[in-house]
Enzyme design. Structure first.
Site, PDB file in Angstrom:
ATOM      1  N   LYS A  22       0.837  -1.201   0.000  1.00  0.00           N
ATOM      2  CA  LYS A  22       0.000   0.000   0.000  1.00  0.00           C
ATOM      3  C   LYS A  22       0.878   1.259   0.000  1.00  0.00           C
ATOM      4  O   LYS A  22       0.657   2.181  -0.785  1.00  0.00           O
ATOM      5  CB  LYS A  22      -0.887  -0.035   1.243  1.00  0.00           C
ATOM      6  CG  LYS A  22      -2.078   0.877   1.157  1.00  0.00           C
ATOM      7  CD  LYS A  22      -2.962   0.729   2.399  1.00  0.00           C
ATOM      8  CE  LYS A  22      -3.661  -0.616   2.437  1.00  0.00           C
ATOM      9  NZ  LYS A  22      -4.317  -0.898   3.704  1.00  0.00           N
ATOM     10  N   ARG A  92      -3.653   2.896   8.608  1.00  0.00           N
ATOM     11  CA  ARG A  92      -3.927   1.577   8.026  1.00  0.00           C
ATOM     12  C   ARG A  92      -2.673   0.722   8.015  1.00  0.00           C
ATOM     13  O   ARG A  92      -1.572   1.241   7.864  1.00  0.00           O
ATOM     14  CB  ARG A  92      -4.354   1.707   6.563  1.00  0.00           C
ATOM     15  CG  ARG A  92      -5.649   2.381   6.343  1.00  0.00           C
ATOM     16  CD  ARG A  92      -5.649   2.934   4.925  1.00  0.00           C
ATOM     17  NE  ARG A  92      -6.881   3.629   4.675  1.00  0.00           N
ATOM     18  CZ  ARG A  92      -7.757   3.285   3.746  1.00  0.00           C
ATOM     19  NH1 ARG A  92      -7.529   2.279   2.945  1.00  0.00           N
ATOM     20  NH2 ARG A  92      -8.859   3.960   3.594  1.00  0.00           N
ATOM     21  N   GLY A 101      -6.256 -10.746   6.663  1.00  0.00           N
ATOM     22  CA  GLY A 101      -6.423 -11.152   8.062  1.00  0.00           C
ATOM     23  C   GLY A 101      -5.970 -10.099   9.056  1.00  0.00           C
ATOM     24  O   GLY A 101      -6.087 -10.283  10.261  1.00  0.00           O
ATOM     25  N   MET A 103      -5.166  -5.788  10.331  1.00  0.00           N
ATOM     26  CA  MET A 103      -5.947  -4.759  11.006  1.00  0.00           C
ATOM     27  C   MET A 103      -6.887  -3.987  10.088  1.00  0.00           C
ATOM     28  O   MET A 103      -6.604  -3.768   8.934  1.00  0.00           O
ATOM     29  CB  MET A 103      -4.988  -3.772  11.657  1.00  0.00           C
ATOM     30  CG  MET A 103      -5.628  -3.038  12.773  1.00  0.00           C
ATOM     31  SD  MET A 103      -4.639  -1.643  13.286  1.00  0.00           S
ATOM     32  CE  MET A 103      -4.983  -0.505  11.981  1.00  0.00           C
ATOM     33  N   ARG A 336      -4.285  -1.610  -5.481  1.00  0.00           N
ATOM     34  CA  ARG A 336      -3.418  -2.798  -5.379  1.00  0.00           C
ATOM     35  C   ARG A 336      -3.881  -3.807  -6.422  1.00  0.00           C
ATOM     36  O   ARG A 336      -5.012  -3.706  -6.928  1.00  0.00           O
ATOM     37  CB  ARG A 336      -3.497  -3.406  -3.989  1.00  0.00           C
ATOM     38  CG  ARG A 336      -4.898  -3.838  -3.628  1.00  0.00           C
ATOM     39  CD  ARG A 336      -4.950  -4.413  -2.224  1.00  0.00           C
ATOM     40  NE  ARG A 336      -6.334  -4.571  -1.829  1.00  0.00           N
ATOM     41  CZ  ARG A 336      -6.754  -4.639  -0.582  1.00  0.00           C
ATOM     42  NH1 ARG A 336      -5.899  -4.554   0.405  1.00  0.00           N
ATOM     43  NH2 ARG A 336      -8.015  -4.806  -0.295  1.00  0.00           N
ATOM     44  N   HIS A 454      -3.109 -42.174   6.408  1.00  0.00           N
ATOM     45  CA  HIS A 454      -3.689 -43.037   5.376  1.00  0.00           C
ATOM     46  C   HIS A 454      -4.862 -42.348   4.684  1.00  0.00           C
ATOM     47  O   HIS A 454      -4.925 -42.259   3.462  1.00  0.00           O
ATOM     48  CB  HIS A 454      -4.143 -44.353   6.041  1.00  0.00           C
ATOM     49  CG  HIS A 454      -4.844 -45.280   5.104  1.00  0.00           C
ATOM     50  ND1 HIS A 454      -6.213 -45.309   5.002  1.00  0.00           N
ATOM     51  CD2 HIS A 454      -4.364 -46.166   4.217  1.00  0.00           C
ATOM     52  CE1 HIS A 454      -6.538 -46.215   4.090  1.00  0.00           C
ATOM     53  NE2 HIS A 454      -5.440 -46.744   3.593  1.00  0.00           N
ATOM     54  N   SER A 763      14.809 -41.078  -5.555  1.00  0.00           N
ATOM     55  CA  SER A 763      13.580 -40.293  -5.419  1.00  0.00           C
ATOM     56  C   SER A 763      13.468 -39.898  -3.954  1.00  0.00           C
ATOM     57  O   SER A 763      13.536 -40.758  -3.071  1.00  0.00           O
ATOM     58  CB  SER A 763      12.381 -41.133  -5.855  1.00  0.00           C
ATOM     59  OG  SER A 763      11.212 -40.365  -5.708  1.00  0.00           O
ATOM     60  N   CYS A 830       9.082 -37.543  -4.505  1.00  0.00           N
ATOM     61  CA  CYS A 830       7.746 -38.143  -4.575  1.00  0.00           C
ATOM     62  C   CYS A 830       6.973 -38.004  -3.267  1.00  0.00           C
ATOM     63  O   CYS A 830       5.886 -38.536  -3.125  1.00  0.00           O
ATOM     64  CB  CYS A 830       7.824 -39.595  -5.012  1.00  0.00           C
ATOM     65  SG  CYS A 830       8.709 -40.635  -3.840  1.00  0.00           S
ATOM     66  N   TYR A 850      12.668 -34.238 -11.901  1.00  0.00           N
ATOM     67  CA  TYR A 850      11.199 -34.228 -11.905  1.00  0.00           C
ATOM     68  C   TYR A 850      10.639 -34.102 -10.500  1.00  0.00           C
ATOM     69  O   TYR A 850      11.335 -34.342  -9.507  1.00  0.00           O
ATOM     70  CB  TYR A 850      10.642 -35.498 -12.571  1.00  0.00           C
ATOM     71  CG  TYR A 850      10.884 -36.766 -11.785  1.00  0.00           C
ATOM     72  CD1 TYR A 850       9.991 -37.174 -10.793  1.00  0.00           C
ATOM     73  CD2 TYR A 850      12.001 -37.561 -12.014  1.00  0.00           C
ATOM     74  CE1 TYR A 850      10.221 -38.323 -10.054  1.00  0.00           C
ATOM     75  CE2 TYR A 850      12.237 -38.706 -11.291  1.00  0.00           C
ATOM     76  CZ  TYR A 850      11.335 -39.080 -10.313  1.00  0.00           C
ATOM     77  OH  TYR A 850      11.563 -40.213  -9.577  1.00  0.00           O
TER      78      TYR A 850
HETATM   79  C1  PEP Z   1       7.692 -40.568   1.410  1.00  0.00           C
HETATM   80  O1  PEP Z   1       8.057 -41.059   2.469  1.00  0.00           O
HETATM   81  O2  PEP Z   1       7.835 -39.373   1.124  1.00  0.00           O
HETATM   82  C2  PEP Z   1       7.014 -41.404   0.411  1.00  0.00           C
HETATM   83  C3  PEP Z   1       6.696 -40.909  -0.768  1.00  0.00           C
HETATM   84  O3  PEP Z   1       6.671 -42.653   0.766  1.00  0.00           O
HETATM   85  P1  PEP Z   1       5.414 -42.998   1.709  1.00  0.00           P
HETATM   86  O4  PEP Z   1       4.592 -41.750   1.842  1.00  0.00           O
HETATM   87  O5  PEP Z   1       4.687 -44.084   1.022  1.00  0.00           O
HETATM   88  O6  PEP Z   1       6.073 -43.428   2.963  1.00  0.00           O
END
Ligand code: PEP
Ligand code: MG
Length: 875
Positions: A22, A92, A101, A103, A336, A454, A763, A830, A850
């Protein structure tokens, strides 16, 4: 001496970090010669200094603030605190990133019992003067002293009723004077002192309140959700007042240069005649559409439109502007880049490119990658949601809106879905046997479990809305009832879940299906032109894989093979394998699993064609697979031809105190090599058959999880190679295959050079790597992390946003050491972080090949990877 305060005439657009968005824009607009009420900005550094100083504004900063006031007095030709013609200001907040969120604004600061009379005389408008003072008392009390607004609103309502009027504008000067006395009386009653009369004290209290607001709980939550660091601090803008409440040629409003919901072109906004800023938002009177201003005050409208267009041209983005008209003269109070929905963001970005105002790169950087989530899941109908009753809030584990009838078991959920009902599955926690119920459900709610539990992982994979870890719920799964937010919910009652916010609503709130517009595809196409990171997906069913490919995935970075056994037909077989006490017993169970695995892999390869797939060998944390219900135990005993007692004893023997650090991952293959043999056979046979049948050039990628030591990898690898070579011989194939590993234990990261000599790829399993680096159980951390955010120990959830300092350092070490030994080592991630934009930026920076994320996050990852590539080019 360090400069803590900048006049609007001294600041520059580039000083956003110091002056906040601002403040920088007000300075910039001043230099453009636009009609801006003048003022000054107290810097973000002053806010940090306030905190470093034990929440005290230093003398130097105070004196620079009062210097600012003196300079403003000269510019405005008025004196602060003058009894005849006082200088009044607004105060302000304004941080680097706009943060709703924080003031609220304080207006008319500087008035007191004496100067209000002078102000009334000077303006020759006592009604206006008293109206300004009563507003100031209310705003100061609410915003600075944190007194509830309701006290004042109640007094105002009583007064309107007593005087027989509908609107506050109908109250006379005398009425307002009376109101002021009542406001001051309630202030004294609640605060134990008189309303402050010294304008300097009013000002410093307001400045401190802005600094304090940087750390209010709403701001902390907002920062965490939007990746805003806590050490940025907020600036404070002190601006001379202009008045929209001076009569019928005055007014105030808010407008956007394009529609922030749809992105449609054309001015969009509203205003109120004879009003001050807060009336527009407070909904006391219904504001008028901005187009109506053309009839009410045509000259002002013309000038307003010219400036609005100029601002959009200048900032090259949709602007959100606040303006005030004082007796026919227009002023801009701020501008803004406007907040917008995801569909609007895409349309505006494309339109600005088509209009030649910005480049494609600029367009890509304008879109909040995370917001694309809104486009991929159902959402609640906005009007219906407003009427919904909130029961509680927990972790937003998997986005999307879902409404339906509550069921407490997977079986009941499945049956209800067959009857055509929409189902919300509510469980203490989910386990693999719930999979069918989870897939039948529109939404899942669990009492226990974190963002990587899970329920969360499976729901995200399915694209099903899920809220996890709602510890406030009192549940009896047996009696099929739970209590939350003062309501008792039984089987069949309606419940609505917003998996994007974690909010749980009572009743059946209407949802709207997501649609992917043409702009979305265009932005994705541009993203692909700029990004260098490949985007893979975490998928373990052909359906998820196909879905991810539709969303742009270039392969599978993680196929969790234990998830392939979640189907109720298969789970007894994997249990049999786990519980077998002999090699023969295990081999028998495995031979049954082999057929399933091979068929699944074939189906996956068929969907993937020649795209790569990393098959992660079994990694079942035992507590997710060991049977617990009597029914399952009896069935297993029958199947294994042993007694129920024997099953129970074996289960007890398998009990682990820390299953996440227990007998899982490659440890299973080390103890039971036959498991790795079965999986190798399944992968190789499937790949060779699809290759032979379809002619695809498939190179299986086999990934060994939870390695902590080179010899461990060598050991399992030898088993894999032996079986693979045997299968190749049997099937007369020369198929190539790659063996790699996950880096998800800190020791593996530290010894990555040794491990890389045995691996074709790494990975990074950042779920486990985070768990083990912090020593936080990924299933339980949700229970205490909130307290960490509020205590400012953590700013974000390390399981959602990669911790660059610790976990990131381990990854960097592993990348460096791994590539030193093996320059061709392929590197990916991953863990859940693979779909998080700020983590993706890190992955790009350290040179991973990747990222792999759940199917519904693939578009986010594509855009975030493009943004990361564009940002790194600029560095
Ligand atoms: C991880 O641990 O980041 C992973 C991809 O394997 P999992 O979540 O199956 O333990
Ligand atoms: Mg893991």
């Amino acid at each position: 001496m360090k400069k803590w305060v900048y006049m609007f005439t001294e600041g520059k657009a580039e000083m956003k970090n110091l002056l906040g968005g601002k403040g920088a824009n007000l300075a910039d607009m001043t230099s453009l010669g636009l009609p801006i009420p003048q003022g000054f900005t107290v810097t973000t550094e002053a806010c940090i200094d306030y905190y470093d100083n034990g929440k005290v504004v230093s003398d130097v900063i105070q004196s620079q603030v009062f210097d600012g006031i003196s300079k403003l007095e000269v510019i405005q030709g008025k004196k602060f605190g003058d009894t005849c013609d006082p200088l009044l200001v607004s105060v302000r907040s304004g941080s680097r990133a706009s943060m709703p969120g924080m003031m609220d604004t304080i207006l008319n600061l500087g008035l007191n019992d004496v100067s209000v009379e002078g102000f009334a005389n000077k303006t020759n408008n006592p009604r206006f003067a008293y109206d300004s003072y009563r507003r100031f008392i209310q705003m100061f009390s609410d915003v600075v002293m944190e007194m509830s607004k309701t006290f004042f609103e109640g007094i105002l309502d009583d007064m309107k009723e007593e005087k027989g009027v509908q609107f506050d504008t109908d109250l006379t000067a005398g009425d307002l004077k009376e109101l002021i006395e009542k406001y001051k009386a309630i202030y004294k009653e609640k605060m134990g002192e008189d309303f402050p009369q010294d304008p300097k004290k009013q000002l410093m209290e307001a400045v401190k309140a802005v600094f304090r607001s940087w750390d209010n709980p709403r701001a902390i939550v907002y920062r965490r959700m939007n990746d805003i660091p806590g050490d940025w601090g907020t600036a404070v803008n002190v601006q001379s007042m202009v008045f929209g409440n001076m009569g019928e040629t005055s007014g105030t409003g808010v407008a956007f240069t394009r529609n922030p919901s749809t992105g449609d072109e054309g001015i969009y906004g509203e205003y109120l005649i004879n009003a001050q800023g807060e009336d527009v938002v407070a909904g006391i009177r219904t504001p008028l559409s901005i187009e109506k201003l053309e009839q009410d005050l045509p000259e002002c409208y013309k000038e307003f439109m010219q400036i609005a267009n100029k601002l959009e041209e200048h900032y090259k983005d949709m602007q959100d502007m606040e303006f005030t008209i004082q007796e026919g003269k227009l002023f801009f109070l701020q501008t803004r880049n406007g907040k917008r929905t995801a569909p609007a963001a895409l349309k505006i970005a494309c339109d600005l490119v088509d209009e030649g105002k910005i480049t494609k790169e600029e367009a890509l950087t304008r879109i909040d990658a995370k917001s694309l989530d809104q486009l991929l899941h159902p959402t609640f109908d906005v009007a219906a949601l407003k009427a919904g009753k909130v029961l509680g809030k927990a972790l937003p584990a998997s986005p999307g809106a879902a409404a339906g009838k509550v069921y407490f078991t997977a079986e009941d959920a499945k049956e209800a879905e067959k009857r055509g009902e929409r189902v919300i599955l509510v469980r203490l926690e989910t386990s693999p046997e719930d999979i069918e119920g989870m897939s039948a459900a529109k939404g899942i709610l669990t009492v226990r479990g974190g963002m990587t539990s899970h329920a969360a992982v499976v729901a995200r994979g399915m694209g099903t809305a899920c809220i996890s870890g709602c510890g406030e719920i009192k549940i009896s799964e047996v009696n099929k009832v739970f209590e939350l937010g003062g309501e008792v919910i039984r089987e069949g009652d309606y419940l609505s879940l917003d998996g994007s916010t974690g909010i749980i609503y009572l009743g059946d709130i209407k949802t709207v299906e997501a649609s992917v517009s043409g702009y979305f595809a265009r932005i994705m196409e541009w993203s692909d032109q700029y990004r260098t990171l490949q985007i893979r997906t975490n998928a373990d069913t052909p359906k998820d894989a196909a879905n991810a490919i539709k969303l742009g995935a270039q392969g599978i970075g993680l196929c969790r093979t234990e998830h392939m056994f979640f189907d109720p037909d298969r789970i007894p077989k994997i249990r049999k394998m786990i519980l077998s006490c002999s090699v023969e017993g295990r081999e028998e169970a495995l031979s049954e699993l082999l057929e399933f695995q091979k068929a699944d892999f074939k189906a996956m390869y068929e969907v993937l064609k020649e795209m790569p797939m990393t098959v992660r060998y079994l990694d079942p944390p035992l507590h997710e697979f060991v049977p617990t219900s009597d029914e399952d135990i009896i069935a297993l005993a029958e199947d294994m031809n042993i007694t129920v007692e024997e099953v129970r004893i074996t289960c007890e023997n398998l009990h682990e105190f820390n299953p996440m650090m227990g007998h899982r991952g490659c440890r299973l293959a080390v103890t039971y090599p036959e498991i790795a043999k079965m999986q190798t056979r399944a992968v190789l046979e499937a790949a060779i058959e699809v290759k032979q049948e379809k002619g695809y050039n498939i190179i299986p990628e086999i990934m060994i999880p939870l390695i902590c030591e080179k010899k461990e990898l060598q050991y399992v690898k030898a088993i894999v190679i032996e079986t693979a070579e045997q299968v190749k011989k049997e099937m007369n194939s020369d198929i190539e295959y790659h063996i790699g590993t996950m880096i998800e234990i800190p020791r593996a990261a530290l010894l990555a050079d040794e491990i890389a000599s045995e691996a074709k790829f790494f990975s990074f399993g950042t779920n486990d790597l985070t768990q083990m680096t912090y020593g936080f159980s990924r299933d339980d951390a949700g229970k205490f992390l909130d307290c960490y955010y509020m205590s400012k120990i953590f700013e974000s959830d390390p399981f959602a946003r990669l911790d660059l300092n610790g976990v990131g350092q381990l990854i960097e070490i592993a990348v460096k050491k791994g590539r030193e030994v093996n320059p061709n080592l392929k590197l990916g991630i991953c863990g859940e972080h693979g779909g998080d934009p700020s983590s993706i930026e890190f992955c790009n920076r350290i040179g991973l090949d990747y990222v792999s994320c759940s199917p519904f996050r693939v578009p986010i990852a594509r855009l975030a990877a493009a943004q990361a590539a564009i940002a790194s080019e600029k560095m």
